[in-house]
Design an enzyme around this catalytic site. Structure first.
Site, PDB file in Angstrom:
ATOM      1  CE1 TYR A  81      -3.687   2.843   9.062  1.00 34.29           C
ATOM      2  CE2 TYR A  81      -3.426   4.788   7.677  1.00 34.29           C
ATOM      3  CZ  TYR A  81      -3.349   4.169   8.915  1.00 34.29           C
ATOM      4  OH  TYR A  81      -2.936   4.882   9.998  1.00 34.29           O
ATOM      5  CE  LYS A 107       9.237   7.069   6.729  1.00 34.43           C
ATOM      6  NZ  LYS A 107       9.688   7.988   7.492  1.00 34.43           N
ATOM      7  CB  CYS A 123      16.368  46.211 -16.440  1.00 34.88           C
ATOM      8  SG  CYS A 123      17.220  45.023 -15.394  1.00 34.88           S
ATOM      9  CB  CYS A 183      17.360  46.854 -10.354  1.00 33.58           C
ATOM     10  SG  CYS A 183      17.688  45.534 -11.540  1.00 33.58           S
ATOM     11  CE  LYS A 200       5.057   5.229   7.074  1.00 28.23           C
ATOM     12  NZ  LYS A 200       4.793   6.577   7.488  1.00 28.23           N
ATOM     13  CD  GLU A 260      -2.457  -1.028   2.809  1.00 29.25           C
ATOM     14  OE1 GLU A 260      -2.493   0.007   3.501  1.00 29.25           O
ATOM     15  OE2 GLU A 260      -2.815  -2.131   3.207  1.00 29.25           O
ATOM     16  CG  ASP A 306       3.912  12.638   4.814  1.00 31.55           C
ATOM     17  OD1 ASP A 306       3.808  12.312   6.004  1.00 31.55           O
ATOM     18  OD2 ASP A 306       4.832  13.356   4.377  1.00 31.55           O
ATOM     19  CB  CYS A 336      19.607  48.130 -14.584  1.00 32.59           C
ATOM     20  SG  CYS A 336      17.991  48.412 -13.854  1.00 32.59           S
ATOM     21  CB  CYS A 355      13.624  46.134 -12.062  1.00 30.06           C
ATOM     22  SG  CYS A 355      14.610  47.141 -13.182  1.00 30.06           S
TER      23      CYS A 355
HETATM   24  S1  IVH Z   1      -0.800   0.601   8.757  1.00 27.57           S
HETATM   25  C1  IVH Z   1      -0.192  -1.065  12.965  1.00 27.57           C
HETATM   26  N1  IVH Z   1      -0.923   1.594   6.382  1.00 27.57           N
HETATM   27  O1  IVH Z   1       2.125   5.512   8.981  1.00 27.57           O
HETATM   28  C2  IVH Z   1       0.102  -0.415  11.699  1.00 27.57           C
HETATM   29  N2  IVH Z   1      -0.163   2.992   8.138  1.00 27.57           N
HETATM   30  O2  IVH Z   1       4.595   5.441  10.475  1.00 27.57           O
HETATM   31  C3  IVH Z   1      -0.890   0.553  11.354  1.00 27.57           C
HETATM   32  N3  IVH Z   1       0.364   5.261   7.433  1.00 27.57           N
HETATM   33  O3  IVH Z   1       0.629   5.665  12.133  1.00 27.57           O
HETATM   34  C4  IVH Z   1      -0.508   1.382  10.253  1.00 27.57           C
HETATM   35  N4  IVH Z   1      -0.139   5.001   5.325  1.00 27.57           N
HETATM   36  O4  IVH Z   1      -0.461   6.973  10.245  1.00 27.57           O
HETATM   37  C5  IVH Z   1      -0.605   1.822   7.651  1.00 27.57           C
HETATM   38  N5  IVH Z   1      -1.117   2.348   4.203  1.00 27.57           N
HETATM   39  C6  IVH Z   1      -0.818   2.579   5.478  1.00 27.57           C
HETATM   40  C7  IVH Z   1      -0.354   3.826   5.942  1.00 27.57           C
HETATM   41  C8  IVH Z   1      -0.037   3.987   7.277  1.00 27.57           C
HETATM   42  C9  IVH Z   1       0.282   5.857   6.228  1.00 27.57           C
HETATM   43  C10 IVH Z   1       0.841   5.941   8.649  1.00 27.57           C
HETATM   44  C11 IVH Z   1      -0.010   5.724   9.846  1.00 27.57           C
HETATM   45  C12 IVH Z   1       0.929   5.179  10.884  1.00 27.57           C
HETATM   46  C13 IVH Z   1       2.248   5.673  10.369  1.00 27.57           C
HETATM   47  C14 IVH Z   1       3.392   4.892  10.891  1.00 27.57           C
END
Ligand code: IVH
Length: 677
Positions: A225, A314, A431, A408, A116, A114, A118, A411, A426
């Site tokens: 998720y 990451k 210029c 500026c 991740k 999945e 932000d 010039c 400017c």
């Molecule tokens: S699963 C027990 N799935 O990442 C695990 N977390 O760094 C539950 N996050 O606190 C998390 N996307 O806020 C999961 N596809 C995803 C996620 C995800 C973002 C965040 C979430 C978690 C943090 C951990």
């Protein structure tokens, strides 16, 4: 040992401080990558010296404690964090640990990948099908009750369909889309207010507003998720099936989640996401890999902080810290004086960055960045690198606020800031920086498209006093140019041909090339078509201009002012003398077809076989449609020729109809979208 203990102590204090900045105040002081480095160092040291591990070490805990503005909520099941892998070796090592940890040792589990997201984690509790509570993660055990604010988030269902469990806890990420974030910051800039640092912190700050009406204006979004606690329904066997079930309950579930039989496909998925992350309209900071079978998840269990059945891979960070060497000002083609940062070069967002924009003087003031500061630099995708702000804890004592120059830098004319405007200018039309900017724009692809006339050539010709305005291009002294290094016979001939060819460009392109304020390609084409030639346009009054559909009074006044300025009249007369085409493109579109695509926004990407991309765009404009260069949620359809890349992915992710060439030709003829697949 003493040294290790002292360092461990130091790291813990530092991490606790940054935890609080991030989780409690939504205002981190350092980029995530720097934070991750501190945590990794602490983990490594604790692994080397297990006797020094304590229960209150940040390695054993999640997040930070909460401040007391919202009611506290104790989670029925703890909300855990995720362990991180920063390279493929670490990820493979985790996969091995998973295989070994399973009852039937060394069986290959199915993996789910999945994105991740932000944003920030929330837990949503539904009782008897109604949303009764929403809480933040807090320290993992106790979070904050943000129910009223979460109820304002559009995608989150307030009630569940029949057949849903009697008790259901859904977990997911609240985030702010990039479109929303950019719009919000644009509004801040116009209001001369400090811009927001990044979508994550803005989402977090928006969710923790005391007044939920403010949250409602922030247009937050949500991805589900996971399921937390659940009663009154048979548990699924698989994580991905659980996500699909959530989708049937109307929760937004990200469409990229995918199950794989073997780990090499997991790696392929990650590589693909790494390349395409910027096509998404939201930020991600990694890929989460999870073991799919819930029974296996149970076997593997969790540490105090994170489950053993999941790992966050990451992606390279898009924020970094570096030293701000100096603040300088560049002068644009329209005279705009833009402050920018000269930086100690740093790798961020996939490339080395040594300059970054600071937008305007208000932004420098609001952010209070000073030469010598350690600053956070941000670069996401194709966007221009930006200085987010200083790391105040590292500011030198003798640092002084930076003041916008009064003259500026090119010039030395006195800079002016028109009342009510955020930008400083400017005022000197002659210029050299402005002259260069105007010529570079004139020869560019979207304007007169003079091939082989790059920025360096412009710089050279301007510095040798061969050109001082765009019309001089057509009377260039080729004999002198032939004496310059790098200008042999062939390149001179090519340049002559390119210049000659550009003279036949239609009036719309010429008008766009002249950089009349507020006149982009669309307006330039509209104006050219409406007045057929330059004579017609020159005779037009402001009222005539206002009658052109799509033109408001601001643009009409701007064109009129430009045409009346003496230096512009001289320029036009030079262009006339050089026999540059001043006629609009002959329009093959009949009067009744001119509104066929009215209200539609059709983006073109890739190579078409029957026409060039510019011609395709022109055909859309001639029928009253719009054809910008980027796909967004307001795009009606994307025309995808051969080799359309990121725009295609973005259109797919936004569920925007994608037309092949045949469907596009049909659209041009009928004004209707017919999908072939
Ligand atoms: S699963 C027990 N799935 O990442 C695990 N977390 O760094 C539950 N996050 O606190 C998390 N996307 O806020 C999961 N596809 C995803 C996620 C995800 C973002 C965040 C979430 C978690 C943090 C951990």
């Amino acid at each position: 040992m003493d040294i290790a203990a002292a360092r461990i102590q130091e790291l813990r204090e530092s991490i606790r401080y940054h935890n609080e900045r991030y989780y409690t105040f939504d205002s981190p002081e350092i980029p995530d990558a720097n934070y991750d480095a501190l945590l990794t160092e602490l983990k490594d040291l604790e692994q080397l010296h297990p006797s020094l591990v304590t229960a209150d070490s940040p390695t054993q805990l999640v997040g930070a404690s909460i401040i007391n503005t919202f009611e506290e909520v104790t989670h029925r099941l703890p909300m855990m964090s995720l362990d991180n892998a920063f390279d493929m070796d670490q990820l493979e090592a985790w996969a091995d640990r998973v295989r070994k940890g399973l009852q039937q040792e060394n069986t290959e589990p199915q993996w789910v990948c999945e994105l991740k997201f932000d944003g920030l984690a929330v837990s949503l509790i539904y009782e008897e099908g109604r949303l009764v509570q929403a809480a933040t993660r807090g320290d993992g055990k106790v979070g904050e009750d943000v129910t009223a604010n979460v109820q304002t988030i559009k995608g989150i269902p307030h009630s569940l369909p029949d057949g849903a469990p009697t008790f259901l806890e859904v977990r997911g990420e609240v985030y702010m889309s990039l479109t929303t974030f950019n719009e919000l910051n644009e509004r801040q800039r116009i209001a001369e207010e400090k811009t927001y640092a990044n979508p994550r912190n803005t989402a977090a700050g928006s969710l923790r507003q005391k007044d939920s009406r403010i949250t409602a204006t922030r247009n937050l979004s949500f991805w589900a998720y996971a399921v937390g606690d659940v009663e009154g329904v048979e548990q699924q066997d698989s994580h991905l099936d659980t996500l699909h079930l959530l989708k049937t309950f109307d929760f937004p579930v990200n469409e990229k989640a995918e199950r794989f039989e073997n780990f090499s496909s997991v790696i392929e998925f990650i590589n693909k996401i790494e390349k395409t992350r910027h096509d998404l309209d939201y930020e991600i900071d990694g890929v989460v890999v999870k073991v799919d079978a819930l029974s296996m998840q149970q076997q593997l269990g969790a540490t105090a902080r994170a489950p053993r059945w999941a790992m966050a891979y990451k992606l390279p960070p898009e924020e970094q810290t570096t030293t701000l060497l100096n603040i300088e000002v560049s002068i644009g083609a329209g005279g705009q004086a833009t402050p920018f940062a000269r930086l100690e070069p740093v790798v961020v967002g996939g490339s080395t960055v040594s300059t970054a924009t600071l937008h305007n003087s208000d932004q420098v003031k609001a952010k209070d960045v000073r030469p010598g500061d350690i600053v956070i630099v941000r670069k996401a995708g194709d966007v221009i690198p930006e200085v987010v702000g200083p790391v105040l804890s590292e500011r030198k004592e003798n640092s002084e606020p930076w003041n916008f120059p009064t003259q500026c830098p090119i010039c030395e004319a006195t800079l002016t800031r028109p009342e009510g405007e955020a930008a400083t200018f400017c005022p000197n039309h002659a210029c050299p920086a402005q002259v260069r900017g105007r010529i570079t724009h004139f020869v560019s692809r979207g304007a007169m498209d003079i091939e082989g006339f790059g920025e360096q050539t412009v710089d050279l010709f301007v510095s040798k006093n061969l050109i001082s305005d765009v019309a001089d291009i057509f009377t260039l002294d080729m004999e002198t140019i032939a004496t310059f290094e790098g200008f042999g016979e062939t390149s001179i001939n090519n340049l002559k041909t390119a210049i000659q060819t550009s003279k036949t460009q239609p009036l719309g392109r010429l008008l766009f090339g002249l950089r009349i304020p507020h006149v982009g390609t669309t307006v330039a084409d509209l104006v050219a078509q409406s007045f057929t030639d330059l004579d017609g346009l020159e005779q037009a009054t402001i009222e005539d201009l206002e009658t052109v559909e799509g033109l408001g009074p601001v643009i009409a006044v701007s064109i009129d002012e430009w045409l009346r300025q003496e230096h512009n009249q001289q320029l036009l007369s030079k262009l006339r003398q050089a026999e540059v085409n001043l006629q609009a493109a002959s329009s093959p579109v009949s009067q009744e077809n001119a509104k066929l695509l009215k209200g539609m926004t059709v983006v073109v990407t890739g190579t078409l076989t029957t026409m060039k991309r510019n011609e395709a765009k022109e055909a859309i404009l001639q029928r009253g449609g719009k054809s910008p260069g980027t796909v967004s949620s307001t795009t009606t359809a994307l025309v995808a020729g051969e080799g359309g890349g990121s725009k295609l992915l973005k259109a797919e992710s936004l569920n925007i109809p994608i037309l092949d060439e045949e469907a596009f030709l049909q659209l041009l003829e009928t004004g209707k979208i017919s999908l072939t697949n």
